[in-house]
Write a protein that holds these residues in place. Structure first.
Motif, short mmCIF file in Angstrom:
data_model
loop_
_atom_site.label_atom_id
_atom_site.label_comp_id
_atom_site.label_asym_id
_atom_site.label_seq_id
_atom_site.Cartn_x
_atom_site.Cartn_y
_atom_site.Cartn_z
N SER A 419 0.82 -1.21 0.00
CA SER A 419 0.00 0.00 0.00
C SER A 419 0.85 1.27 0.00
O SER A 419 0.37 2.35 -0.38
CB SER A 419 -0.95 0.00 1.20
OG SER A 419 -0.21 0.02 2.42
N ALA A 420 2.10 1.13 0.41
CA ALA A 420 2.98 2.30 0.46
C ALA A 420 3.66 2.58 -0.88
O ALA A 420 4.31 3.62 -1.04
CB ALA A 420 4.04 2.10 1.54
N LEU A 421 3.55 1.68 -1.84
CA LEU A 421 4.15 1.90 -3.16
C LEU A 421 3.40 3.01 -3.90
O LEU A 421 2.20 3.23 -3.66
CB LEU A 421 4.10 0.61 -3.98
CG LEU A 421 4.93 -0.56 -3.45
CD1 LEU A 421 4.65 -1.82 -4.27
CD2 LEU A 421 6.42 -0.23 -3.49
N PRO A 422 4.07 3.71 -4.81
CA PRO A 422 3.39 4.78 -5.55
C PRO A 422 2.16 4.26 -6.29
O PRO A 422 2.24 3.36 -7.12
CB PRO A 422 4.47 5.24 -6.55
CG PRO A 422 5.76 4.89 -5.88
CD PRO A 422 5.50 3.62 -5.12
N ASN A 430 10.04 -2.93 -8.15
CA ASN A 430 9.86 -1.99 -7.03
C ASN A 430 9.55 -2.68 -5.70
O ASN A 430 9.11 -2.04 -4.75
CB ASN A 430 8.77 -0.97 -7.35
CG ASN A 430 7.37 -1.57 -7.40
OD1 ASN A 430 7.19 -2.79 -7.24
ND2 ASN A 430 6.37 -0.72 -7.64
N GLY A 431 9.75 -4.02 -5.63
CA GLY A 431 9.54 -4.71 -4.37
C GLY A 431 8.10 -5.06 -4.08
O GLY A 431 7.76 -5.43 -2.95
N LEU A 484 -2.51 -4.16 -3.20
CA LEU A 484 -2.14 -3.41 -4.40
C LEU A 484 -3.39 -3.01 -5.18
O LEU A 484 -4.42 -3.70 -5.14
CB LEU A 484 -1.25 -4.25 -5.31
CG LEU A 484 0.16 -4.59 -4.80
CD1 LEU A 484 0.82 -5.60 -5.74
CD2 LEU A 484 1.01 -3.32 -4.69
N ASN A 485 -3.29 -1.94 -5.94
CA ASN A 485 -4.35 -1.56 -6.86
C ASN A 485 -4.15 -2.16 -8.25
O ASN A 485 -5.06 -2.14 -9.07
CB ASN A 485 -4.42 -0.03 -6.99
CG ASN A 485 -4.90 0.62 -5.69
OD1 ASN A 485 -5.71 0.04 -4.96
ND2 ASN A 485 -4.39 1.81 -5.40
N GLY A 486 -2.95 -2.66 -8.51
CA GLY A 486 -2.66 -3.25 -9.81
C GLY A 486 -1.22 -3.69 -9.89
O GLY A 486 -0.42 -3.48 -8.98
#
Length: 863
Positions: A419-422, A430-431, A484-486
């Motif tokens: 959730s913290a990913l852009p 990006n992990g 995740l959103n995608g």
């Protein structure tokens, strides 16, 4: 008054006479015709009357009848009915004596129509092969909550391994060859995977419910199909439309919350020639290892029609949708630290159980059989079949896995990081982390037909065709985004701008039937293949009372094509078509020395085409230019002894498997050209001795035993050659493996068992097996050997027979003894600790330290 007294006297005399007439007595005893044990609750009636009785515990009966002559009808479920005529001298008892009822094989085996001419049973010719037969009764009693391959574990040279500690994740080795080199047939239909020859037993979890018999032919076998089985051929015959009306209901419970309920009903073959049978099962369990939960259903429907004495038809459909969680590769040290039930593939998400590794699949199989008895000398048998597989397996996708302090997957922490990913968009760089589905769908259609002609009493031949076509689709989707959103996908060649995957797809067998992902909702790969196969086969046999000889051969062609919609642009997505031709020829002879003693020899040579996965390099469209047919040559000799009380078999075999080729390719970093690495000269020589026996020393006791002693080695060194893209040899290296032990299956196995019939109702059976000389699957000269181990099985059956029904109870207990038990090692590494040789070895299979015990209990009502 005098007339009244006369009338009263006359009526009294008539009544007394009638009473005396009705008191004629018939007695006798009913026993099993094979073991002479009494049959309790057998039904005894006088034809045309209601006069009857049932037998007591000792099989005896006494009945009263008003008839002085007629027929006594004696019947018992599962046995042939006997009709005994009688004539009674008034006032005397008529004793029919001891009546032996013989087992009705058709009722017990429950098979009327199964396409008998294409099933390749050993009885199809007089020249023997090395074979073991597993009956319907043993399948039902021994299977319990175990995978179907477990019914073969008391067979010489057969080693059954539990691949990943989950339901259906078993492997079978026959004479040291894995299941990609053993042919498995279902009612004459080949069921090995067309792409790689593998068997996925989770797809066949319902086989224990519907199998009527199993025949394990080791080595050359008697198969008439255009197949090249190195280890052997396993023929599985399912139930079909049954003769007898009735059915059963069964409930089974076992260790780790296993529960299974089954109900079956059949109409029997009706007067109009039609019959219908159906079975439905539901099961679930937590699995022996932690995190190996499974659940599923089994269904079976069979419709038969006997048009006349010449034409028999049967249609059946069988499916076993299931899901099960898995326990994959770990080092032995992990189990030593965490216990034999250790599994780190699962964790908890928002307080609920979740796993990275789940297999889910639904593979309905349909057969249409036609048996045509042309005349007394000619028969034609044909089976049309189809299967449609839908499902796959889950796994981790991305590099952002987080584990808890005890080593399990921390899904909550992963979701927080995601959730913290852009934009909460994950990618491989990006992990991000998600759970993916690896989807493996297919459609498979085929026909096998065999014509048999008996030319004379001694000479016969058969000939047939084997045609198949297979279309497989493979791709990956996202199963769970975990916050995740995608997921960003940038490596699809047909979408150079990339795309964001937003659709999630379930990992459940029923819903997978309807899941269709768009091309821009797939990650990692998306490809299909078409495999077409055509073969012809034939056999000629000459047989007299004491001598038989046969010659058998087959020729087949395979074509392969591949479409890759992910790694190639649209104009280049279709591969070149590849055709390969193979053949096999085998023959043998037998001689009956006396009715008790028979000797036989068989020999054969196979030229086997490579599997699809070996033709195209690195799951791409590049054709492997170095792959060629593998050569297999086998010899075997045997001796059979048969008597009323003791049967024994002795087999000697030698199988050489050569010209095995494995090839990989890579790009040269300096030039960018394609480089091929070819491992050739892989030769395996498998030699061994097998013995098995069955003894009946007493009517209440059966004793059996088996032993197989193999010497399976690599018979030559491996030649590793490097070629450039123009097929010029640039480097050659010899790797010394000659004399190294072949791993995977135990080379030495032996065991004993007994069945004790304590009473007519109660029987107890015990089996013990020892496994030794078990090596790593690594291809090395100095292979690592595991310690030997023992397996002990015990069971008890208690059955109550009523007039038309029966109730039975069955308990199975399985216990494993040994310092280490492991069914396959994938690496031969040893740690630096010196004496702790095994700790660093990786395994993909179940591991036990000390004792491991499983059990199941079943209750079955037959009606």
């Amino acid at each position: 008054m005098r007339n009244f007294r006369h009338l009263l006297m006359t009526l009294t005399m008539l009544l007394l006479g009638a009473a005396s007439f009705a008191q004629e007595t018939i007695s006798g005893k009913v026993v099993d015709g094979q073991d002479n044990l009494p049959l309790m609750a057998a039904n005894v009636v006088v034809r045309g009357t209601a006069d009857g009785a049932t037998t007591n515990d000792d099989g005896s009966f006494t009945l009263k009848t008003s008839k002085t002559s007629g027929d006594v009808i004696i019947s018992f479920i599962g046995y042939e009915t006997r009709v005994i005529p009688f004539t009674i001298t008034p006032g005397q008892t008529f004793n029919v004596g001891e009546i032996k009822l013989m087992v009705d094989a058709e009722e017990l085996e429950a098979v009327v129509i199964v396409g008998s001419g294409v099933i390749d049973m050993e009885e199809d010719r007089k020249t023997p092969v090395a074979v073991s037969k597993i009956s319907y009764k043993e399948i039902q009693q021994k299977s319990g909550s175990q995978d179907f391959p477990e019914v073969m574990k008391n067979t010489p040279s057969v080693y059954v391994a539990s691949q990943a500690g989950g339901f259906g994740d078993s492997k079978v080795y026959v004479r040291g060859f894995d299941q990609t080199n053993t042919a498995f047939l279902l009612n004459g239909q080949p069921i090995n995977g067309m792409e790689d020859g593998n068997m996925y037993w989770s797809n066949w979890s319902g086989m224990t419910d519907v199998a009527s018999s199993v025949q394990v032919q080791r080595g050359l076998g008697s198969s008439k199909l255009a197949i090249s089985s190195v280890g052997g051929t396993v023929n599985i015959v399912t139930k079909a439309t049954q003769l007898r009306q009735g059915g059963f209901a069964q409930s089974t419970i076992g260790n780790n919350n296993f529960i299974k309920n089954t109900v079956s009903y059949n109409t029997g073959m009706m007067e109009n020639g039609w019959g219908f049978s159906a079975l439905l099962t539901k099961w679930s369990g937590d699995g022996y290892n932690r995190g190996t939960y499974g659940e599923g259903q089994n269904y079976f429907v069979s419709v038969g029609y006997k048009a006349n004495e010449k034409h028999l038809f049967n249609f059946l459909i069988f499916g076993a949708p299931q899901l099960h969680d898995q326990n994959f590769t770990k080092s032995i040290s992990s189990y030593l630290t965490n216990g034999r039930k250790y599994n780190n593939n699962y964790g908890y998400y928002n307080g609920d159980y979740m796993t990275e590794r789940r297999n889910y699949y639904h593979k309905p199989v349909a057969n249409f059989n036609w048996d045509f008895n042309i005349n007394d000398a000619m028969q034609l048998s044909t089976v049309l079949y189809a299967s449609w597989g839908r499902g796959g397996g889950t796994g981790n996708w991305g590099s952002g896995r987080v584990r808890t302090a005890d080593g399990h997957v921390d899904f909550d922490a992963i979701a927080e990081n995601n959730s913290a990913l852009p934009g909460a968009i994950g990618s491989l760089s990006n992990g991000g982390y998600a759970i993916r589905n690896s989807v493996n769908n297919h459609a498979w259609y085929g026909v096998v037909s065999n014509f048999n002609h008996k030319l004379t009493d001694e000479l016969s031949y058969n000939a047939g065709i084997d045609l198949r076509t297979y279309k497989g689709d493979h791709y990956r989707t996202i199963n769970h985004f975990l916050g995740l959103n995608g997921w960003e996908t940038t490596d699809n060649a047909q979408y150079p701008g990339g795309y964001i995957v937003t659709d999630a797809f379930s990992a459940k067998p029923w819903s997978s039937l309807f899941d269709n992902a768009d091309d821009n909702q797939k990650v990692n790969y998306d490809y299909s293949e078409r495999i077409s196969y055509g073969g012809v086969f034939g056999q000629v046999e000459y047989a007299t009372d004491n001598f038989s000889a046969y010659v058998q051969g087959a020729v087949s062609n395979q074509s392969h094509r591949r479409w890759d919609r992910f790694g190639y642009v649209e104009a280049e997505e279709e591969s070149a078509k590849v055709n390969n031709t193979g053949f096999n020829i085998k023959g043998g002879a037998s001689y009956v020395i006396t009715p008790n003693h028979t000797v036989f020899v068989n020999a054969g040579h196979y030229s086997r085409q490579p599997y699809h996965d070996n033709i195209y390099l690195n799951f791409g469209n590049d054709v492997n230019p170095l792959t060629k047919n593998e050569k297999v040559t086998g010899f075997e000799a045997g001796y059979r002894f048969r008597s009323s009380y003791f049967d024994a078999n002795l087999n000697l075999y030698s199988t050489k498997w050569k010209d095995r080729v494995t090839t990989t390719s890579d790009g040269d970093e300096a030039t960018g050209d394609r480089v091929y690495f070819n491992n050739s000269g892989v030769v395996q020589l498998h030699k061994g001795v097998e013995i098995d026996f069955m003894a009946h020393p007493f009517t209440f006791l059966d004793v059996r035993g088996f032993g197989s002693f193999g010497d399976w080695t690599y018979d030559d060194n491996i030649y590793q050659r490097t070629f450039d893209q123009d097929q010029n040899l640039t480097e050659e290296e010899v790797i010394d493996v000659k004399g190294g032990k072949v791993g995977g299956g135990a080379q030495t196995t032996y065991g004993f068992g007994l069945v004790y019939k304590a009473t007519q109702r109660l029987s107890v059976d015990v089996d013990w097996r020892n496994y030794d000389n078990l090596y790593s699957t690594a291809v090395v000269k100095d292979n690592i050997e595991l310690p030997s181990y023992d397996v002990f099985d015990a069971g008890a059956t208690y059955k109550i027979n009523f007039t038309e029904t029966s109730l039975s109870f069955r308990l199975n207990v399985n216990n494993l003894f040994g310092e280490v038990y492991m069914s396959e090692m994938t690496s031969a590494r040893a740690v630096e600790d010196g004496d702790e040789t095994y700790k660093g070895i990786n395994t993909s299979n179940n591991v036990f330290f000390g004792n491991g015990t499983t059990w199941n209990f079943a209750m079955r009502f037959n009606f």
